[in-house]
Design an enzyme around this catalytic site. Sequence first.
Site, mmCIF file in Angstrom:
data_model
loop_
_atom_site.group_PDB
_atom_site.id
_atom_site.type_symbol
_atom_site.label_atom_id
_atom_site.label_comp_id
_atom_site.label_asym_id
_atom_site.label_seq_id
_atom_site.Cartn_x
_atom_site.Cartn_y
_atom_site.Cartn_z
ATOM 1 N N HIS A 25 83.720 67.088 35.585
ATOM 2 C CA HIS A 25 83.547 66.027 36.567
ATOM 3 C C HIS A 25 84.111 66.495 37.903
ATOM 4 O O HIS A 25 85.098 67.224 37.931
ATOM 5 C CB HIS A 25 84.278 64.755 36.085
ATOM 6 C CG HIS A 25 84.088 63.588 37.005
ATOM 7 N ND1 HIS A 25 82.830 63.107 37.349
ATOM 8 C CD2 HIS A 25 84.978 62.818 37.669
ATOM 9 C CE1 HIS A 25 82.973 62.083 38.173
ATOM 10 N NE2 HIS A 25 84.257 61.882 38.393
ATOM 11 N N CYS A 84 77.915 64.055 40.511
ATOM 12 C CA CYS A 84 79.244 64.059 41.129
ATOM 13 C C CYS A 84 79.519 65.357 41.886
ATOM 14 O O CYS A 84 80.263 65.367 42.857
ATOM 15 C CB CYS A 84 80.330 63.788 40.092
ATOM 16 S SG CYS A 84 80.274 64.867 38.662
#
Length: 389
Positions: free
Chosen positions: A343, A72
């Site tokens: 994230h 990510c």
Amino acid sequence: MHRSHPYDDTVHKKGDPDLNKQHETSHHDPTTKHLENPVDSEDSATHDGNVSSELGNIVYGITGLENLGNSCYMSSIIQCINNTIPLSMYFCNEVHLEHVNHDNASTRGVVAEEFGAVVRTLWSGQYRSISYPGLKKVVAQHMKQFQGCIQQDSHEFHIILMDLLHEDLKRNIRKFSERETGDENLSADQAWGNFQMYNESIIKFLFYGQQKSTVRCCKCGKESVTYEVFSDLSLPLPNSSEECSLAECINLYLRGEEISGWNCSSCKEEGHAIKKFDIWRLPPILVIHLKRFYYEDRWRKRLTYVDFPLDLDMHQSTELEEGFVNYKLYAVSNHYGSMEGGHYTAFCKNELYEKWYEFDDDNVSEISSDDVSSKSAYILFYTSVECKI
Ligand SMILES: [Zn+2]
């Protein structure tokens, strides 16, 4: 705005809405087959090319990136760079194929080719999400830390990807030396001229600025001035506040810091000095990194809410009277969680639809411009060039 420059044609090219014209013209693009046959979606998902795609009913540039295993941090940066319109048009119009440097011993042009293939696919308007193992592979060949599936810093990935693209696309492949750009005896214009001579690329043209670095010896007061280039500004955050403005961070950066171990050329003593910066030349695209991570026994993250504007006026922070000073925010790389387990997502403004979207791996959803600012904001992308698609 008109500026006479070799990249003007790519940066200011207007009125060509057919961003996916690579359908007719691409010979290098490994994805061409799949773009020409979008109905063949099952084949697309399993093919052996470098970009695989999932069919969807899509609009231009609103395409997610599949997670390749903790990737990510890469996807967040790719989406931000993909929404840098002058750069994505440069790739979509295949101008990069005239510049790709196959002779550059370090990279041989492969990163630019892979990146161009990804950008063209993202703007083809045919896929809900795509995968990019080819790009990940060629970047990891140069930077081993990106090989596996371990979470990495999106800022570090951004710097390295930009460096690799610059190496692949620059016109003169001779390396410049520190002496030629960072010499104390050079004026700002001389240092910039020397840097430009060996670093002519779309990346340099769009992202590089110049700052004056002044180091003052704390013992004798002697000042030493050099002019340095920068491709982003890494701003410190105030130590003990839950909330601050971007202007405060910029002021903190410009105020300078004490450094130790400075070898003074005047009093010949080693000791403390104050190093401060003045921004001398701002680039068309200004990337601002908020230094949230710091080491104190272990890696920690500042959760400060930085209030940054959608319209950034840099007049206050520089003495520049001309050049690029008024910016609009167009992308943000966000980080959630801690250094070890976090994230990344991206908020990007699609220039075609003039709307903001959240890119969370393969998921893309529309958001309000009011939602763009959050305490997860990590890297800000500002543009000062008008560039309609
Ligand atoms: Zn001194």
